[in-house]
Design a protein around this motif. Structure first.
Motif, PDB file in Angstrom:
ATOM      1  N   TYR A  48       1.022  -1.016  -0.129  1.00 22.97           N
ATOM      2  CA  TYR A  48      -0.095   0.143  -0.074  1.00 22.97           C
ATOM      3  C   TYR A  48       0.008   1.308   0.055  1.00 22.97           C
ATOM      4  N   PHE A  49       0.293   2.664  -0.858  1.00 15.96           N
ATOM      5  CA  PHE A  49       1.287   4.528  -0.997  1.00 15.96           C
ATOM      6  C   PHE A  49      -0.077   4.544   0.264  1.00 15.96           C
ATOM      7  N   LYS A  50       0.352   4.905   1.264  1.00 20.43           N
ATOM      8  CA  LYS A  50      -0.586   5.228   2.550  1.00 20.43           C
ATOM      9  C   LYS A  50       0.274   6.835   2.536  1.00 20.43           C
ATOM     10  N   ALA A  51      -0.508   7.928   2.671  1.00 18.30           N
ATOM     11  CA  ALA A  51      -0.444   8.897   2.932  1.00 18.30           C
ATOM     12  C   ALA A  51      -1.177  10.138   3.955  1.00 18.30           C
ATOM     13  N   ASP A 140      -3.680   3.531  -0.967  1.00 17.92           N
ATOM     14  CA  ASP A 140      -3.624   2.885  -2.677  1.00 17.92           C
ATOM     15  C   ASP A 140      -2.982   2.010  -3.106  1.00 17.92           C
ATOM     16  N   ASN A 141      -3.651   0.705  -3.367  1.00 19.65           N
ATOM     17  CA  ASN A 141      -2.788  -0.596  -4.162  1.00 19.65           C
ATOM     18  C   ASN A 141      -3.503  -0.996  -5.223  1.00 19.65           C
ATOM     19  N   GLN A 167       3.498   2.212 -12.504  1.00 17.91           N
ATOM     20  CA  GLN A 167       2.742   3.485 -12.857  1.00 17.91           C
ATOM     21  C   GLN A 167       3.303   4.508 -12.374  1.00 17.91           C
ATOM     22  N   SER A 168       2.739   5.662 -12.399  1.00 23.22           N
ATOM     23  CA  SER A 168       3.065   6.744 -11.611  1.00 23.22           C
ATOM     24  C   SER A 168       2.348   8.175 -11.660  1.00 23.22           C
TER      25      SER A 168
END
Length: 261
Positions: A48-51, A140-141, A167-168
């Motif tokens: 996971y991307f986490k912000a 997001d993942n 992906q960017s």
């Protein structure tokens, strides 16, 4: 001198009056997980991307509504699934691929322009008599399915040999005046997700696929400057609705397998 019109006296929310702190952007350090449970598809689950961020907003004037939250757009996408020497399937964003746009909205498809509307946003309805403190967060993942067999074939014979994805994304923390549509960009984050999986389709199910290349993703970059949001990254379509699945054979004409929504 007194104000001639009340509108000229209205206190206005400015960028310098909004405080953002404890900004965090990470990608979990675990590797991408491969699932070989199905005879029809291979699935993989990326970390996971986490912000997240804490925000202090000044008092909101009467008749104003402000929304603070995360907006995300996809800047670049390569997503190829190779099937032996037969060809490859490819998820594509045609407008991005052809350079007609620089980014495509990655909204949930409902809450435009926001990434989502649960933990991702906070709405402040004026008048508020004092400052507001709150947190906003998102994650997001990728968790797709890739057919073992050629997607345009009636055959169920596994011939998948490689999955490559790169992906960017750009993610913005934004304060938006819901009435005037004025946007104040508070933070800009860049991140990238890469997946490289080799597959030996001759092996039994459960023993076909393995990760190659990097086990961990590079960590996101929190930019020191604010990057503007491209206008098309705020509106429909989002990336899920805009993407097309193509079959690109080694010989023959490319075919649309799944059109854009």
């Amino acid at each position: 001198m007194g104000c001639i019109q009340s509108i000229t006296c209205k206190s206005r929310i400015k960028r310098e009056n909004i405080v953002v702190y404890d900004v965090s952007a990470t990608i979990d350090p675990c590797p991408t997980l491969i699932e070989e449970n199905s005879p029809i598809v291979l699935r993989y689950k990326t970390p996971y991307f986490k912000a997240s961020a804490r925000v202090v907003m000044p008092a909101v004037p009467r008749n104003e509504t402000w929304v603070v939250g995360w907006i995300q757009a996809c800047n670049q996408m390569e997503f190829y699934n190779t099937y032996s020497d037969l060809g490859m399937s490819s998820w594509e964003l045609p407008e991005l691929r052809e350079g007609r746009v620089k980014a495509i909205s990655d909204s949930d498809g409902v809450s435009y322009p926001w990434y989502g509307n649960t933990t991702e946003t906070v709405t402040l309805v004026g008048p508020t008599n004092k400052i507001s403190r709150f947190s906003v967060s998102m994650n997001d993942n990728f968790y797709p399915s890739v057919t073992w067999a050629v997607p345009v074939s009636d055959s169920n014979v596994p011939v998948l040999t490689r999955i490559k994805r790169d992906q960017s994304f750009t993610t913005w923390l934004v304060a938006l005046n819901a009435t005037t549509k004025e946007k104040i960009v508070l933070q800009t984050i860049k991140w990238r997700m890469r997946v490289d999986i080799e597959v030996d389709p001759t092996q039994p199910l459960g023993h076909r696929a393995c990760l190659v290349g990097r086990a961990q993703q590079e960590q996101p970059r929190i930019l020191t400057r604010m990057e503007p949001i491209p206008s098309n990254a705020l509106v429909k379509p989002n990336a899920n609705d805009a993407q097309v699945l193509m079959w690109r054979p080694k010989r023959g004409i490319p075919l649309v397998v799944i059109p854009a929504k």
